[in-house]
Design an enzyme around this catalytic site. Structure first.
Site, PDB file in Angstrom:
ATOM      1  CG  HIS A 205      -6.482 -22.198  10.700  1.00 38.03           C
ATOM      2  ND1 HIS A 205      -5.208 -22.642  10.517  1.00 38.03           N
ATOM      3  CD2 HIS A 205      -6.731 -21.355   9.673  1.00 38.03           C
ATOM      4  CE1 HIS A 205      -4.705 -22.097   9.413  1.00 38.03           C
ATOM      5  NE2 HIS A 205      -5.613 -21.309   8.893  1.00 38.03           N
ATOM      6  NE  ARG A 312      -7.168 -11.584  -1.523  1.00 41.24           N
ATOM      7  CZ  ARG A 312      -8.401 -11.433  -1.022  1.00 41.24           C
ATOM      8  NH1 ARG A 312      -9.229 -12.450  -1.021  1.00 41.24           N
ATOM      9  NH2 ARG A 312      -8.768 -10.272  -0.525  1.00 41.24           N
ATOM     10  NE  ARG A 348      -4.318  -9.373  -5.623  1.00 38.81           N
ATOM     11  CZ  ARG A 348      -4.775  -9.168  -4.407  1.00 38.81           C
ATOM     12  NH1 ARG A 348      -5.396  -8.049  -4.107  1.00 38.81           N
ATOM     13  NH2 ARG A 348      -4.637 -10.083  -3.478  1.00 38.81           N
ATOM     14  CD  GLU A 448      -5.093  -3.204  -3.683  1.00 34.14           C
ATOM     15  OE1 GLU A 448      -5.243  -4.123  -2.878  1.00 34.14           O
ATOM     16  OE2 GLU A 448      -4.210  -3.204  -4.569  1.00 34.14           O
ATOM     17  CG  ASN A 471      -9.820  -6.093   2.254  1.00 35.09           C
ATOM     18  OD1 ASN A 471     -10.954  -5.750   2.558  1.00 35.09           O
ATOM     19  ND2 ASN A 471      -9.547  -7.264   1.717  1.00 35.09           N
ATOM     20  CG  ASP A 472      -4.216  -3.273   0.901  1.00 37.73           C
ATOM     21  OD1 ASP A 472      -3.713  -3.276   2.043  1.00 37.73           O
ATOM     22  OD2 ASP A 472      -4.045  -4.195   0.090  1.00 37.73           O
ATOM     23  NE  ARG A 482      -5.522  -6.283   4.764  1.00 42.84           N
ATOM     24  CZ  ARG A 482      -5.623  -6.643   3.491  1.00 42.84           C
ATOM     25  NH1 ARG A 482      -5.259  -5.815   2.531  1.00 42.84           N
ATOM     26  NH2 ARG A 482      -6.099  -7.809   3.158  1.00 42.84           N
ATOM     27  CB  CYS A 519     -12.611  -7.280  -5.156  1.00 39.96           C
ATOM     28  SG  CYS A 519     -11.021  -6.446  -5.295  1.00 39.96           S
TER      29      CYS A 519
HETATM   30  C1  PEP Z   1      -8.027  -5.285  -0.853  1.00 33.96           C
HETATM   31  O1  PEP Z   1      -7.006  -4.699  -0.498  1.00 33.96           O
HETATM   32  O2  PEP Z   1      -9.177  -4.879  -0.609  1.00 33.96           O
HETATM   33  C2  PEP Z   1      -7.941  -6.556  -1.596  1.00 33.96           C
HETATM   34  C3  PEP Z   1      -9.010  -7.121  -2.099  1.00 33.96           C
HETATM   35  O3  PEP Z   1      -6.716  -7.147  -1.677  1.00 33.96           O
HETATM   36  P1  PEP Z   1      -6.077  -7.992  -0.470  1.00 33.96           P
HETATM   37  O4  PEP Z   1      -7.094  -8.113   0.610  1.00 33.96           O
HETATM   38  O5  PEP Z   1      -5.684  -9.290  -1.048  1.00 33.96           O
HETATM   39  O6  PEP Z   1      -4.918  -7.112  -0.100  1.00 33.96           O
HETATM   40 MG    MG Z   2      -5.074  -5.330  -1.259  1.00 30.89          MG
END
Ligand code: PEP
Ligand code: MG
Length: 606
Positions: A205, A312, A348, A448, A471-472, A482, A519
């Site tokens: 943080h 989110r 989402r 994803e 990210n996923d 991740r 995103c």
């Molecule tokens: C992703 O997976 O890239 C995404 C934007 O969703 P989150 O990071 O919330 O899993």
């Molecule tokens: Mg995701």
């Protein structure tokens, strides 16, 4: 952490102090030069006395009073800060101090074991600390320091003392073992030049606070406290994750030049944040913001985002006692729409499970592999009533402006069809109830999983838009957790497999005339802007504070050169080669650009 000792230089017959270079985690971008202010905090002595039965009530009341006092202290600090992510962190800490489970455990220790309030509080804090210590997830391990800081504050309040404030003179570089978010917030006010901590990682943080308050910071610098004394000159390079103690005079001069160039660049970027992102040869790129919590809603517009590309909504189910109702979904979405109209707001549907648990929603217990388990759309389809509740709220909110609904982690046509059917059912329920709702709400999917990317053409035929969640997508394609530091080096956004999947989705979208956005964190890292736009992605959604710099990069570039780089990158057969190409191109074109502190990428570029 490395240590490279530097030059000796003779001055007046005496050896000048040794220059020491230490490395750590680049937590907040920028360069700070100043005089060290070493924070030496002794741990609080915890009174451990037994109480009499008749004191139980009194001790319980003392705990309540102390919790309230600390919440007020944090409120006061929060009130002195500008708006931003940092305020959310302090707010989350205030919420932790209201956690009924925590309070219950403390009171049980007082009642059943007759421990004094201070002892009970610190025992509960130790238990939580131990539990977090065992957590596999880096994010949870980072939360250990939050518990320590908060419990210390509460114990000090109990013994009638104030938490000692750190008051360095302006322009200092603060060196500490670790800093609480509250400490970091105070440092902002005191205009410190930089922060160095021995503990902490990029997601601690205090690191997030420093980033949000734009104080250059390097964290995780093991042993720093033994290597520098208050009053000595220090350079904090929050771009490369380097700390130089006792730099040579000429080095200070050259670093000052670098700092001034960096600051001038940042200022220009911020000044231009409201301009649209159009390349010099006329390609328009849409830049939107990702939002997590409703209190954040101002942030996107403050940084010049053209709407919300990812709301989110799962955070509405986390850290709270009751499930959000249809009405709450309606009001929340309406508030965000009101803020961003005429720009779109993409909500989402709840992406719970795996790394985002909610104690309010029943999960498959003891999943051996939660990332592949009952999460996201799978969970929503299982918990259909909850899903319908959310969908009804969203369809009603869409009456007020351009809302879009996005389904997370879809991996097959059946799943998409089930999701679309749920949207239809929610509509019918509203119709039957005579409620006002929007009949034409665009529905899209997140891409994803490799499966979704590979069937993007099939998905595109049934949706209004697609958004790539890198990210996923990276996690599932490269089989890399991740959040696992041990395999961090394998988390490679420029891996050829990732680039090919992004290209395939962009092409499938273009063929079907379905917009494709991106995103994941890749969108927020300026190193990847050229590659992404070159791959055909013209809508990017990112953490709000990244919007100005990404727009700046786009405005300073030609789409043609982005595509040319992209072709070269696609021809390389490893993430390492791709990364070398990308970094070299960015350095050539944006020499003043230094890495954004929040960048998620792991390919080393320095
Ligand atoms: C992703 O997976 O890239 C995404 C934007 O969703 P989150 O990071 O919330 O899993
Ligand atoms: Mg995701």
């Amino acid at each position: 952490m490395n240590e490279a000792s530097g030059e000796f230089s003779a001055s007046g017959g005496r050896e000048a102090p040794i220059r020491v270079e230490l490395s750590g985690v680049a937590a907040s971008s920028g360069i700070g030069i100043g005089v060290a202010f070493v924070v030496d905090r002794r741990r609080v002595q915890i009174p451990r006395t037994k109480i009499e039965r008749e004191q139980i009530e009194e001790e319980t009341r003392r705990v309540q009073d102390a919790l309230r006092a600390v919440r007020q202290q944090i409120e006061a600090i929060k009130g002195r800060l500008p708006h931003g992510e940092h305020r959310q962190i302090l707010k989350a800490q205030q919420m932790m101090l209201r956690d009924p489970d925590l309070i219950e455990r403390t009171e049980t220790l007082i009642r059943e074991e007759l421990r004094c309030a201070e002892w009970a509080v610190s025992t509960v804090a130790d238990e939580i600390h131990e539990m977090l210590d065992r957590a596999d997830d880096a994010y949870f391990r980072e939360r250990r320091s939050d518990i320590i800081f908060l419990s210390e504050r509460v114990v000090l309040a109990l013994i009638g003392e104030n938490t000692p404030e750190i008051v360095p003179p302006p322009g200092s570089v603060v060196i500490a073992h670790d800093l609480s978010p509250a400490d970091t917030a105070q440092l902002h006010r005191l205009q410190v030049a930089g922060i160095v901590t021995a503990a902490g990682g990029k997601t601690s943080h205090s690191a997030i606070m420093a980033r949000s308050l734009q104080i250059p910071a390097v964290v995780g610098v093991a042993g720093v406290l033994g290597k520098v004394q208050s009053g000595e000159p220090v350079v904090v390079d929050g771009v490369r994750g380097v700390v130089i103690v006792r730099p040579a005079a000429d080095e200070v001069v050259s670093r000052e030049g670098e700092r001034d160039r960096y600051n001038a660049f940042e200022e220009r970027v911020q000044r231009e944040h409201a301009f649209p992102a159009i390349t010099q040869d006329g390609l328009r790129v849409v830049t939107r913001a990702n939002l997590a919590i409703t209190e954040d809603i101002e942030l996107g517009s403050r940084y010049g985002a053209e709407g919300i590309g990812l709301f989110r909504s799962e955070y509405m189910y986390m850290n709270r006692e009751a499930l959000p109702t249809e009405e709450e979904h309606y009001r929340t979405a309406k508030a965000v729409i009101r803020r961003y109209t005429p720009y779109p707001v993409i909500v989402r549907t709840f992406d719970l499970g795996s790394d985002k648990p909610s104690k309010l929603v029943s999960f498959a217990k003891n999943e051996a592999n939660p990332a592949m388990g009952l999460r996201s759309i799978r969970l929503a389809l299982r918990e259909r009533e909850l899903f319908l509740e959310q969908l009804r709220g969203l369809l009603r909110a869409a009456v007020h402006g351009p809302l879009r609904i996005m389904l997370p982690l879809v991996s097959s046509i059946e799943e998409l069809e089930d999701g679309l059917e749920a949207v239809e059912e929610a509509r019918e329920q509203l119709e039957a109830a005579g409620m006002a709702y929007a009949s034409e709400v665009p529905v899209g999917v997140m891409i994803e999983t490799p499966a979704a990317a590979l069937i993007a053409d099939l998905l595109a035929a049934r949706v209004d838009f697609m958004s790539i969640g890198t990210n996923d997508l990276i996690q599932y394609t490269l089989a890399v957790d991740r959040d696992n530091d041990d395999v961090d080096y394998l988390y490679q956004p420029l891996h050829p497999a990732i680039l090919r999947l992004i290209r395939a989705v962009a092409e499938a979208g273009a063929r079907a005339d379905v917009p494709v956005s991106l995103c994941g964190e890749m969108a927020a890292d300026p190193r990847y802007t050229w590659v992404l736009v070159g791959l055909g992605i013209t809508e990017l959604s990112m953490s709000p504070s990244a919007v100005p710099v990404i727009k700046h990069i786009i405005r300073g570039s030609q789409a043609a050169e982005m595509r040319a780089l992209c072709e070269e990158v696609l021809a390389s057969n490893s993430a390492r080669d791709a990364s070398a190409l990308v970094v070299a191109a960015m350095r050539r074109r944006f020499p003043e650009h230094l890495r954004h502190g929040g960048g998620a990428a792991s390919e080393g570029d320095d």
